[in-house]
Design an enzyme around this catalytic site. Structure first.
Site, mmCIF file in Angstrom:
data_model
loop_
_atom_site.group_PDB
_atom_site.id
_atom_site.type_symbol
_atom_site.label_atom_id
_atom_site.label_comp_id
_atom_site.label_asym_id
_atom_site.label_seq_id
_atom_site.Cartn_x
_atom_site.Cartn_y
_atom_site.Cartn_z
ATOM 1 N N SER A 1 -2.098 -3.613 -15.778
ATOM 2 C CA SER A 1 -3.228 -2.666 -15.769
ATOM 3 C C SER A 1 -4.575 -3.360 -15.979
ATOM 4 O O SER A 1 -4.751 -4.153 -16.907
ATOM 5 C CB SER A 1 -3.047 -1.607 -16.851
ATOM 6 O OG SER A 1 -4.223 -0.809 -16.893
ATOM 7 N N LEU A 2 -5.522 -3.024 -15.116
ATOM 8 C CA LEU A 2 -6.869 -3.597 -15.236
ATOM 9 C C LEU A 2 -7.830 -2.623 -15.918
ATOM 10 O O LEU A 2 -9.020 -2.899 -16.037
ATOM 11 C CB LEU A 2 -7.398 -3.971 -13.851
ATOM 12 C CG LEU A 2 -6.660 -5.132 -13.173
ATOM 13 C CD1 LEU A 2 -7.167 -5.357 -11.773
ATOM 14 C CD2 LEU A 2 -6.803 -6.416 -13.992
ATOM 15 N N LYS B 1 2.662 10.241 -15.927
ATOM 16 C CA LYS B 1 1.600 11.193 -15.581
ATOM 17 C C LYS B 1 2.076 12.645 -15.630
ATOM 18 O O LYS B 1 1.284 13.554 -15.826
ATOM 19 C CB LYS B 1 1.020 10.870 -14.199
ATOM 20 C CG LYS B 1 0.183 9.607 -14.198
ATOM 21 C CD LYS B 1 -0.455 9.324 -12.863
ATOM 22 C CE LYS B 1 -1.231 8.016 -12.929
ATOM 23 N NZ LYS B 1 -1.985 7.720 -11.725
ATOM 24 N N ASN C 1 -3.924 11.905 -15.789
ATOM 25 C CA ASN C 1 -4.193 10.496 -16.058
ATOM 26 C C ASN C 1 -5.286 10.292 -17.112
ATOM 27 O O ASN C 1 -5.558 9.169 -17.515
ATOM 28 C CB ASN C 1 -4.555 9.745 -14.760
ATOM 29 C CG ASN C 1 -5.978 9.993 -14.327
ATOM 30 O OD1 ASN C 1 -6.542 11.057 -14.599
ATOM 31 N ND2 ASN C 1 -6.581 9.021 -13.672
ATOM 32 N N GLY D 1 5.666 9.163 -4.444
ATOM 33 C CA GLY D 1 5.647 8.832 -5.875
ATOM 34 C C GLY D 1 4.518 9.514 -6.628
ATOM 35 O O GLY D 1 3.859 10.431 -6.106
ATOM 36 N N VAL E 1 1.405 9.135 -7.469
ATOM 37 C CA VAL E 1 -0.001 9.326 -7.100
ATOM 38 C C VAL E 1 -0.150 10.261 -5.880
ATOM 39 O O VAL E 1 -1.245 10.741 -5.580
ATOM 40 C CB VAL E 1 -0.673 7.949 -6.857
ATOM 41 C CG1 VAL E 1 -0.281 7.359 -5.509
ATOM 42 C CG2 VAL E 1 -2.181 8.050 -6.968
ATOM 43 N N ARG F 1 11.407 7.655 1.780
ATOM 44 C CA ARG F 1 12.793 7.170 1.911
ATOM 45 C C ARG F 1 13.776 8.201 1.348
ATOM 46 O O ARG F 1 14.750 8.546 1.990
ATOM 47 C CB ARG F 1 12.914 5.837 1.146
ATOM 48 C CG ARG F 1 14.282 5.243 1.158
ATOM 49 C CD ARG F 1 14.293 3.953 0.382
ATOM 50 N NE ARG F 1 13.886 4.138 -1.018
ATOM 51 C CZ ARG F 1 13.818 3.166 -1.910
ATOM 52 N NH1 ARG F 1 14.107 1.924 -1.561
ATOM 53 N NH2 ARG F 1 13.454 3.409 -3.149
ATOM 54 N N LYS G 1 12.512 14.052 -2.489
ATOM 55 C CA LYS G 1 11.202 13.980 -3.161
ATOM 56 C C LYS G 1 10.094 14.517 -2.255
ATOM 57 O O LYS G 1 9.146 15.144 -2.722
ATOM 58 C CB LYS G 1 10.893 12.535 -3.566
ATOM 59 C CG LYS G 1 11.570 12.118 -4.845
ATOM 60 C CD LYS G 1 10.747 11.007 -5.500
ATOM 61 C CE LYS G 1 11.611 9.841 -5.864
ATOM 62 N NZ LYS G 1 10.823 8.635 -6.153
#
Ligand code: ATR
Length: 264
Positions: free
Chosen positions: A14-15, A65, A86, A127, A129, A150, A154
């Site tokens: 993480s930045l 999240k 978030n 996923g 986000v 895939r 989901k």
């Protein structure tokens, strides 16, 4: 001294600490921003720290999240719709949860001058986000949103929230004006999404949510074939910018120095 935290697992990459601490310094704010790798059963105690004001704000990343939601008193309408939080903070004695990924994506697109109104967008992945990107695209009034994942289940779950989604099988490539890689393929530089770039044609927008590495194979090949490319760096900066603004009531500057800070 105020304390802020990003929680996730893994969290090493993480930045967020680098960016927020840079802005604290630039704005003479006495605060520190740290990262913490946690397990799901630790979420509750961290939120209690926020209630006690031992922590002043929390950012949440993969995979929490959604799982932070039961511990939050009030969700913003965007967080509710995407079931994704978030940014967490305390206001009027309540724990509030917001989602700044939505406006982060929109700003990254708009500031580059891309107009998506009426366009056909193809999303790869389903996923964490992706609900935020879909809501952002809807706000930008795109024409169609087609999605492939895939694991089909989901993608079908996402269609329950966003009925306008059109689903195609993983591997199938429909005609589009913008394609978004929201899978984790490309995080490791050997990874590659199999696409027939010749058939896709040129002058399309290729957006990769990944920003480290800055140039995934998905983007470099797209560029070779005459397309416009964009990685996830500005989306990351804008989501952080909004979280910082909510917490500190100061809008930090995004300049070349800020953007360079994230070159790794
Ligand atoms: P999460 O699913 O926990 O939110 P993520 O990193 O946000 O994690 O999402 C990973 C995305 O990359 C998923 O869409 C995943 O597809 P599945 O839902 O089928 O797991 C996709 N992904 C990761 N590796 C992949 C691969 N080798 N091939 C195709 N899709 C892949």
């Amino acid at each position: 001294m105020k304390k802020y935290l990003v929680i996730g697992n893994p969290i090493d990459h993480s930045l967020s600490p680098k960016l927020h601490n840079f802005w604290f310094k630039k704005n003479n704010i006495k605060a520190i921003y740290e990262k913490k790798q946690i397990d799901e059963d630790e979420i509750e105690e961290i939120i209690i720290e926020l209630k006690k004001e031992k922590i002043n704000g929390i950012n949440v990343t993969v995979p929490f999240k959604r799982s932070v939601i039961p511990f939050i008193d009030e969700l913003s309408s965007e967080a509710k719709k995407t079931q994704s939080v978030n940014t967490i903070y305390k206001k009027n004695n309540k724990i509030l949860g917001h989602n700044t990924d939505i406006s982060g994506f929109e700003l990254a697109i708009r500031k580059k001058g891309y107009i998506l109104n009426g366009k056909t967008i193809f999303i790869l992945g389903a996923g964490g986000v992706v609900p935020s990107i879909i809501l952002s695209l809807i706000k930008m009034k795109v024409g169609r949103i087609i999605l492939a994942n895939r694991t089909k289940k989901k993608a079908e779950d996402l269609k329950l929230i966003f009925p306008q989604l059109e689903l195609v099988n993983w591997g199938q490539i429909p005609d589009f004006e913008m394609i978004i890689n929201a899978t984790s393929i490309g995080l490791s530089s050997n990874d590659e999404i199999k696409l027939n770039y010749e058939n896709i044609g040129k002058n399309k927008i290729f957006f990769d949510v990944i920003y480290n590495p800055q140039l995934t194979k998905f983007l470099s090949k797209a560029k070779q074939h005459g397309n416009q490319i964009e990685n996830g760096k500005m989306m990351f900066i804008y989501q952080a910018h909004q979280a910082f603004t909510i917490w500190n009531k100061i809008m930090p500057v995004i300049d070349e120095e800020t953007i360079k800070l994230l070159d790794i």
